[in-house]
Design an enzyme around this catalytic site. Structure first.
Site, PDB file in Angstrom:
ATOM      1  N   CYS A  43     -15.835   7.643  -2.387  1.00 45.06           N
ATOM      2  CA  CYS A  43     -15.933   7.939  -0.948  1.00 45.06           C
ATOM      3  C   CYS A  43     -16.503   9.342  -0.719  1.00 45.06           C
ATOM      4  CB  CYS A  43     -14.554   7.830  -0.308  1.00 45.06           C
ATOM      5  SG  CYS A  43     -14.571   8.078   1.473  1.00 45.06           S
ATOM      6  N   CYS A  92     -10.760  14.051   1.891  1.00 48.49           N
ATOM      7  CA  CYS A  92      -9.321  13.984   2.211  1.00 48.49           C
ATOM      8  C   CYS A  92      -8.524  14.412   0.976  1.00 48.49           C
ATOM      9  CB  CYS A  92      -8.941  12.576   2.642  1.00 48.49           C
ATOM     10  SG  CYS A  92     -10.064  11.905   3.896  1.00 48.49           S
ATOM     11  N   CYS A 110      -6.411  12.033  -1.323  1.00 43.55           N
ATOM     12  CA  CYS A 110      -6.916  10.706  -1.674  1.00 43.55           C
ATOM     13  C   CYS A 110      -7.619  10.657  -3.031  1.00 43.55           C
ATOM     14  CB  CYS A 110      -7.858  10.210  -0.588  1.00 43.55           C
ATOM     15  SG  CYS A 110      -8.389   8.507  -0.873  1.00 43.55           S
ATOM     16  N   CYS A 145      -3.810  -6.986   4.276  1.00 42.23           N
ATOM     17  CA  CYS A 145      -4.541  -5.779   4.678  1.00 42.23           C
ATOM     18  C   CYS A 145      -5.559  -5.411   3.597  1.00 42.23           C
ATOM     19  CB  CYS A 145      -3.603  -4.595   4.826  1.00 42.23           C
ATOM     20  SG  CYS A 145      -2.141  -4.935   5.797  1.00 42.23           S
ATOM     21  N   CYS A 167      -5.851  -7.727   8.432  1.00 46.51           N
ATOM     22  CA  CYS A 167      -5.985  -6.317   8.821  1.00 46.51           C
ATOM     23  C   CYS A 167      -7.016  -5.677   7.912  1.00 46.51           C
ATOM     24  CB  CYS A 167      -4.628  -5.622   8.658  1.00 46.51           C
ATOM     25  SG  CYS A 167      -4.702  -3.835   8.859  1.00 46.51           S
ATOM     26  N   CYS A 175      -2.912  -0.370  14.014  1.00 52.60           N
ATOM     27  CA  CYS A 175      -1.948   0.143  13.039  1.00 52.60           C
ATOM     28  C   CYS A 175      -2.337   1.592  12.792  1.00 52.60           C
ATOM     29  CB  CYS A 175      -2.043  -0.685  11.762  1.00 52.60           C
ATOM     30  SG  CYS A 175      -1.080  -0.005  10.388  1.00 52.60           S
ATOM     31  N   ARG A 199       6.458   1.155   9.454  1.00 53.17           N
ATOM     32  CA  ARG A 199       6.313   0.690   8.059  1.00 53.17           C
ATOM     33  C   ARG A 199       6.646   1.800   7.075  1.00 53.17           C
ATOM     34  NH1 ARG A 199       1.225  -1.112   7.986  1.00 53.17           N
ATOM     35  NH2 ARG A 199       2.029  -2.869   9.145  1.00 53.17           N
TER      36      ARG A 199
HETATM   37  N1  SAM Z   1     -11.251   5.177   4.281  1.00 54.00           N
HETATM   38  C1  SAM Z   1     -10.415   4.695   5.299  1.00 54.00           C
HETATM   39  C2  SAM Z   1      -9.716   5.796   6.052  1.00 54.00           C
HETATM   40  O1  SAM Z   1      -9.680   6.915   5.599  1.00 54.00           O
HETATM   41  O2  SAM Z   1      -9.204   5.503   7.142  1.00 54.00           O
HETATM   42  C3  SAM Z   1      -9.380   3.692   4.823  1.00 54.00           C
HETATM   43  C4  SAM Z   1      -8.681   3.885   3.506  1.00 54.00           C
HETATM   44  S1  SAM Z   1      -7.562   5.280   3.389  1.00 54.00           S
HETATM   45  C5  SAM Z   1      -7.199   5.269   1.673  1.00 54.00           C
HETATM   46  C6  SAM Z   1      -6.095   4.679   4.230  1.00 54.00           C
HETATM   47  C7  SAM Z   1      -4.890   5.563   4.306  1.00 54.00           C
HETATM   48  O3  SAM Z   1      -4.220   5.579   3.054  1.00 54.00           O
HETATM   49  C8  SAM Z   1      -5.074   7.032   4.615  1.00 54.00           C
HETATM   50  O4  SAM Z   1      -5.324   7.267   5.968  1.00 54.00           O
HETATM   51  C9  SAM Z   1      -3.743   7.617   4.175  1.00 54.00           C
HETATM   52  O5  SAM Z   1      -2.813   7.570   5.222  1.00 54.00           O
HETATM   53  C10 SAM Z   1      -3.301   6.664   3.056  1.00 54.00           C
HETATM   54  N2  SAM Z   1      -3.318   7.328   1.734  1.00 54.00           N
HETATM   55  C11 SAM Z   1      -4.378   7.505   0.946  1.00 54.00           C
HETATM   56  N3  SAM Z   1      -4.030   8.161  -0.191  1.00 54.00           N
HETATM   57  C12 SAM Z   1      -2.708   8.418  -0.089  1.00 54.00           C
HETATM   58  C13 SAM Z   1      -1.772   9.083  -0.933  1.00 54.00           C
HETATM   59  N4  SAM Z   1      -2.131   9.643  -2.099  1.00 54.00           N
HETATM   60  N5  SAM Z   1      -0.490   9.159  -0.536  1.00 54.00           N
HETATM   61  C14 SAM Z   1      -0.105   8.613   0.637  1.00 54.00           C
HETATM   62  N6  SAM Z   1      -0.950   7.982   1.485  1.00 54.00           N
HETATM   63  C15 SAM Z   1      -2.239   7.882   1.126  1.00 54.00           C
HETATM   64 FE1  SF4 Z   2     -12.342   8.219   1.913  1.00 54.39          FE
HETATM   65 FE2  SF4 Z   2      -9.843   8.337   0.992  1.00 54.39          FE
HETATM   66 FE3  SF4 Z   2     -10.581   9.851   3.074  1.00 54.39          FE
HETATM   67 FE4  SF4 Z   2     -10.381   7.156   3.397  1.00 54.39          FE
HETATM   68  S1  SF4 Z   2      -8.696   8.576   2.927  1.00 54.39           S
HETATM   69  S2  SF4 Z   2     -12.037   8.511   4.131  1.00 54.39           S
HETATM   70  S3  SF4 Z   2     -11.031   6.499   1.334  1.00 54.39           S
HETATM   71  S4  SF4 Z   2     -11.374  10.008   0.953  1.00 54.39           S
END
Ligand code: SAM
Ligand code: SF4
Ligand code: DTB
Length: 321
Positions: free
Chosen positions: A46, A50, A53, A90, A123, A183, A255
């Site tokens: 990606c 973030c 992530c 989902c 979802c 959600c 959740r």
């Molecule tokens: N890329 C899209 C986005 O950012 O909306 C969808 C996928 S993203 C992985 C979905 C959600 O997963 C994030 O908004 C975050 O809340 C959660 N998430 C991702 N990595 C995480 C982590 N290490 N611990 C807890 N929640 C996490």
């Molecule tokens: Fe990309 Fe992870 Fe951020 Fe979603 S949460 S936009 S997958 S880096």
């Protein structure tokens, strides 16, 4: 952040739990819990940064980028999830967003049609989407779009710099205008203050309407991400946020999301008592582990919780308060 949410949150724990339980019982059947299954249909690589992530191409988290899964493979996973008893499937994609008209978007629409045909709530979480894309997803049979705020507007720039909190709000607006169920929740344990957590709840409660479901994730500190060394959230802090979410968002499913592998059975039971009435079910989240289906079924049975009966009292017809 409003003083009243802070006052609610800071009560002695048992008073907070009692208020949350009373709120819960006014709106929900006490034993009902929603099971949602999660599948990463496009993993890693990606563009976004973030900091929590593992799927960001900017971190070295050891996630091998994959291309979008084919519809047949996804349908097989959705069918297996349905057989395990989940009511919502989902699907997550590691994208900044997706534009209507692209081949990727058309493939996602085909996946949604195929999964919806199984008779399960569908979802997706695909990052930022336009109003037209949201309408196309709805027309394909999508039930819910997940797009988290993740934290307060003030703290957001500390965890993401490649897009803004306002970008997130724009997508949420598009989702709600298209008539999709929303959600939307966040993560605790990233170094934010209690005020940041409550600010996030305040923004969520201010949506019209509030989100149908609110995932509360605790940070899973993924090796190779900037937050890999964060200390786990204290369990009572988690319980306080769940209870405050229940009170602030009485009609939303709350959740208990990522991070359950770090929680004891007793800690999870306390979260359910505080008002959580939904979980991700199945041994895997997107890239991180989740408790196994067997462990969860045993826990739910021990607590007398009834999987997938998470309709509100009024939705279920004869119990309206
Ligand atoms: N890329 C899209 C986005 O950012 O909306 C969808 C996928 S993203 C992985 C979905 C959600 O997963 C994030 O908004 C975050 O809340 C959660 N998430 C991702 N990595 C995480 C982590 N290490 N611990 C807890 N929640 C996490
Ligand atoms: Fe990309 Fe992870 Fe951020 Fe979603 S949460 S936009 S997958 S880096
Ligand atoms: C949400 O709030 N949590 C889920 C789902 N929505 C997409 C994702 C949790 C991801 C946990 C880290 C991982 O598996 O990589």
């Amino acid at each position: 952040m409003s003083t009243s949410l802070r006052e609610i949150h800071d009560q002695p724990l048992f008073d907070l739990l009692q208020q949350a339980r009373e709120t819960h019982l006014r709106h929900w059947n006490s034993a009902d819990i929603q099971l949602c299954s999660l599948l990463s249909i496009k993993t890693g690589g990606c563009s976004e940064d973030c900091s929590y992530c593992a799927q960001s191409a900017r971190h070295q988290a050891g996630v091998t980028p994959d291309k979008l899964m084919g519809a047949d493979e996804v349908v097989a996973a959705a069918r297996a999830a349905k057989e395990l008893g989940v009511s919502r499937f989902c699907m997550g994609a590691a994208w900044r967003g997706v534009r209507e008209g692209t081949a990727q978007f058309e493939s996602v629409l085909a996946i949604i049609r195929a999964v919806a045909a199984l008779g399960i709530e569908v979802c997706v979480t695909l990052g930022h989407i336009s109003a037209a894309a949201a309408r196309a997803l709805k027309a394909a049979g999508l039930h819910t779009y997940n797009h988290n705020l993740d934290t307060s507007p003030e703290f957001y720039p500390n965890i993401v710099t490649t897009h803004t909190f306002e970008d997130r709000l724009r997508t949420i607006h598009n989702v709600q205008r298209a008539g999709l169920s929303l959600c939307c929740g966040g993560i605790i344990g990233m170094g934010e203050s209690v005020d940041d957590r409550l600010r996030m709840l305040e923004v969520l409660a201010g949506f019209e309407p509030p989100p149908d479901s609110v995932p509360i994730n605790t940070l899973v500190p993924m090796p190779g991400t900037p937050l890999e060394n964060r200390k786990p959230v204290d369990v009572f802090e988690l319980v306080r946020i769940i209870a405050t979410a229940r009170i602030a968002l009485p009609r939303s499913k709350v959740r208990l999301s990522a991070g359950r592998t770090l929680l004891s059975r007793e800690a999870q039971a306390l979260c359910f008592f505080a008002g959580a009435n939904s979980i991700f079910f199945g041994g895997k989240l997107l890239t991180a582990d989740n408790p196994s289906a067997d462990e969860d079924l045993q826990l739910l049975a021990a607590l007398g919780l009834a999987p997938n009966r998470a309709g509100s009292k009024s939705e279920s017809g004869n119990l309206a308060s």
